[in-house]
Design an enzyme around this catalytic site. Sequence first.
Site, PDB file in Angstrom:
ATOM      1  N   CYS A 112       0.928  -1.174   0.111  1.00  0.00           N
ATOM      2  CA  CYS A 112       0.190   0.008   0.065  1.00  0.00           C
ATOM      3  C   CYS A 112       0.756   1.255   0.040  1.00  0.00           C
ATOM      4  O   CYS A 112       0.359   2.321  -0.231  1.00  0.00           O
ATOM      5  CB  CYS A 112      -0.617   0.146   1.240  1.00  0.00           C
ATOM      6  SG  CYS A 112      -1.969  -1.536   1.226  1.00  0.00           S
ATOM      7  N   HIS A 238      -3.860   6.566   3.123  1.00  0.00           N
ATOM      8  CA  HIS A 238      -4.353   5.287   2.299  1.00  0.00           C
ATOM      9  C   HIS A 238      -5.725   5.008   2.690  1.00  0.00           C
ATOM     10  O   HIS A 238      -6.172   4.878   3.804  1.00  0.00           O
ATOM     11  CB  HIS A 238      -3.312   4.253   2.896  1.00  0.00           C
ATOM     12  CG  HIS A 238      -3.801   2.773   2.344  1.00  0.00           C
ATOM     13  ND1 HIS A 238      -4.077   2.453   1.013  1.00  0.00           N
ATOM     14  CD2 HIS A 238      -3.866   1.508   3.155  1.00  0.00           C
ATOM     15  CE1 HIS A 238      -4.505   1.295   1.022  1.00  0.00           C
ATOM     16  NE2 HIS A 238      -4.285   0.644   2.211  1.00  0.00           N
ATOM     17  N   ASN A 268     -10.463  -0.547  -0.604  1.00  0.00           N
ATOM     18  CA  ASN A 268      -8.857  -0.439  -0.355  1.00  0.00           C
ATOM     19  C   ASN A 268      -8.342  -1.066  -1.776  1.00  0.00           C
ATOM     20  O   ASN A 268      -8.618  -2.118  -2.328  1.00  0.00           O
ATOM     21  CB  ASN A 268      -8.625  -1.437   0.511  1.00  0.00           C
ATOM     22  CG  ASN A 268      -7.154  -1.337   0.995  1.00  0.00           C
ATOM     23  OD1 ASN A 268      -6.439  -1.051   0.188  1.00  0.00           O
ATOM     24  ND2 ASN A 268      -6.801  -2.083   1.949  1.00  0.00           N
TER      25      ASN A 268
HETATM   26  O1  UT7 Z   1      -4.320  -2.005   3.135  1.00  0.00           O
HETATM   27  C1  UT7 Z   1      -3.516  -2.380   4.230  1.00  0.00           C
HETATM   28  C2  UT7 Z   1      -4.051  -1.767   5.611  1.00  0.00           C
HETATM   29  N1  UT7 Z   1      -5.284  -2.602   5.724  1.00  0.00           N
HETATM   30  C3  UT7 Z   1      -6.133  -2.063   6.806  1.00  0.00           C
HETATM   31  O2  UT7 Z   1      -5.649  -1.147   7.490  1.00  0.00           O
HETATM   32  C4  UT7 Z   1      -7.314  -2.718   7.457  1.00  0.00           C
HETATM   33  C5  UT7 Z   1      -7.336  -2.752   8.861  1.00  0.00           C
HETATM   34  N2  UT7 Z   1      -8.627  -3.484   9.475  1.00  0.00           N
HETATM   35  C6  UT7 Z   1      -9.793  -2.987   9.463  1.00  0.00           C
HETATM   36  O3  UT7 Z   1      -9.955  -1.887   8.702  1.00  0.00           O
HETATM   37  C7  UT7 Z   1     -10.767  -3.635  10.172  1.00  0.00           C
HETATM   38  O4  UT7 Z   1     -10.269  -4.519  11.215  1.00  0.00           O
HETATM   39  C8  UT7 Z   1     -11.715  -4.637   9.490  1.00  0.00           C
HETATM   40  C9  UT7 Z   1     -12.659  -3.778   8.339  1.00  0.00           C
HETATM   41  C10 UT7 Z   1     -10.944  -5.578   8.620  1.00  0.00           C
HETATM   42  C11 UT7 Z   1     -12.617  -5.178  10.423  1.00  0.00           C
HETATM   43  O5  UT7 Z   1     -13.283  -4.398  11.143  1.00  0.00           O
HETATM   44  P1  UT7 Z   1     -13.408  -4.633  12.724  1.00  0.00           P
HETATM   45  O6  UT7 Z   1     -14.179  -3.624  13.314  1.00  0.00           O
HETATM   46  O7  UT7 Z   1     -11.934  -4.744  13.182  1.00  0.00           O
HETATM   47  O8  UT7 Z   1     -13.816  -6.144  12.926  1.00  0.00           O
HETATM   48  P2  UT7 Z   1     -13.506  -7.212  13.486  1.00  0.00           P
HETATM   49  O9  UT7 Z   1     -12.790  -7.923  12.526  1.00  0.00           O
HETATM   50  O10 UT7 Z   1     -13.171  -7.187  15.047  1.00  0.00           O
HETATM   51  O11 UT7 Z   1     -15.026  -8.184  13.557  1.00  0.00           O
HETATM   52  C12 UT7 Z   1     -16.147  -7.735  14.499  1.00  0.00           C
HETATM   53  C13 UT7 Z   1     -17.329  -8.632  14.105  1.00  0.00           C
HETATM   54  C14 UT7 Z   1     -16.926 -10.345  14.029  1.00  0.00           C
HETATM   55  O12 UT7 Z   1     -18.195 -10.828  14.735  1.00  0.00           O
HETATM   56  P3  UT7 Z   1     -18.077 -11.271  16.155  1.00  0.00           P
HETATM   57  O13 UT7 Z   1     -16.898 -12.282  16.361  1.00  0.00           O
HETATM   58  O14 UT7 Z   1     -18.032  -9.987  16.840  1.00  0.00           O
HETATM   59  O15 UT7 Z   1     -19.335 -11.965  16.447  1.00  0.00           O
HETATM   60  C15 UT7 Z   1     -16.642 -10.770  12.596  1.00  0.00           C
HETATM   61  O16 UT7 Z   1     -17.149 -11.883  12.491  1.00  0.00           O
HETATM   62  O17 UT7 Z   1     -17.542  -8.535  12.786  1.00  0.00           O
HETATM   63  C16 UT7 Z   1     -17.764  -9.767  12.061  1.00  0.00           C
HETATM   64  N3  UT7 Z   1     -17.562  -9.398  10.672  1.00  0.00           N
HETATM   65  C17 UT7 Z   1     -18.428  -9.192   9.961  1.00  0.00           C
HETATM   66  N4  UT7 Z   1     -19.936  -9.109   9.822  1.00  0.00           N
HETATM   67  C18 UT7 Z   1     -20.551  -8.917   8.824  1.00  0.00           C
HETATM   68  C19 UT7 Z   1     -16.306  -9.570  10.037  1.00  0.00           C
HETATM   69  N5  UT7 Z   1     -16.354  -9.263   8.701  1.00  0.00           N
HETATM   70  C20 UT7 Z   1     -17.804  -9.036   8.655  1.00  0.00           C
HETATM   71  C21 UT7 Z   1     -18.697  -8.701   7.612  1.00  0.00           C
HETATM   72  N6  UT7 Z   1     -20.055  -8.411   7.682  1.00  0.00           N
HETATM   73  N7  UT7 Z   1     -17.996  -8.569   6.157  1.00  0.00           N
END
Ligand code: UT7
Length: 335
Positions: A112, A238, A268
Amino acid sequence: MKAGILGIGDALPPRVVTNDDLVAQLDTSDEWIVRRTGIRERRWLAADETLADLAASACSAALEDAGTAASDVDQVIVATITPDQLTPGLAPAVAAKLGAESAAVVDINAACTGFLYGLDHAAALVESGRARNVLVVGAEALSRITDHDDRATAVLFGDGAAAALVGPITEGLGIAGFEFGHDASLAGLLFAEREERKLRMAGQEVYRHAVARMTEATERLLARSGVQAQDVDLFVAHQANARIITAVADALGIPHERVSFNVEWTANTSAASIPLGLAAAQRDGLLKPGALVGMVAFGAGFVWGAGLTSWKDQAALSSASGEARTSITTTRSRQ
Ligand code: UT7
């Protein structure tokens, strides 16, 4: 001699994939995707489209914007992690499609952060007199290395390309400097294996590191450059997640109306995301000649970097009004 940005251009694939399109195939919702990421739609290349064509379109637009002929390009630098083939890279095909017959050609991979490395290399070539006009294009087809069955990553990535023409300037700050860093001990948090060819990410941990490293790198660069956060006219971070961009801007004290939020329409796009944000901002009339632009990126490696540049100082010089640094009111844009 100083180097500056002379032109900008972008190209997105025609196919739009909305959050609702993904809901049909995945256990997800438009509400979750928008709330957790800010993403509403992304573009995907079709199977018969090439990333080289998309990158060449972005380069053509940048040359047109600068009023420069392809035959005057001395080097084409393509930042990508998703070339059409393992080898050759994209740059030879991009130069050929442009008609930049005498240009040197090279691909670079800094995930990135690739576009910022490309800008740094281009500025060094121009400032040392080794080249006059250098095209830097960030181009990605992330849809081709996405696990479309994994809701944790399937909603996050898009395809696109955007290019900047870098050349000599006689007045203004130009491409002022960069602050780069890396931490290979955390490489296992964001990667794609050679055999599997799918992006794998520990989202929460990457999120935490992204906010911290992008904030620190920008702070160091601003301090080193003697620039206050409030002097930055447009901040292009980014475009991975609107919450990350907001957190970094808040930590730096940059008001949201001076921040690019293009992620809404592109998702992204790795190395393409910063130049896509720049192109969108110019199209929206938000980037006037002479504006001060802060850029920052973070991605696989981990590799991160911040950069500072003034915007098209040559155009500011030649504009009849001599108007510079028009204030920025909003930076949301859809191509
Ligand atoms: O380009 C390189 C750099 N990349 C980044 O900077 C990305 C960094 N990370 C992020 O942007 C975020 O961590 C994500 C967008 C990837 C994820 O968001 P989050 O708020 O950190 O969610 P999480 O992974 O903690 O998941 C929260 C909940 C989970 O469910 P439970 O365990 O709380 O029941 C996931 O299973 O959201 C669930 N979940 C979803 N639900 C609906 C994860 N993906 C989805 C989805 N739809 N697509």
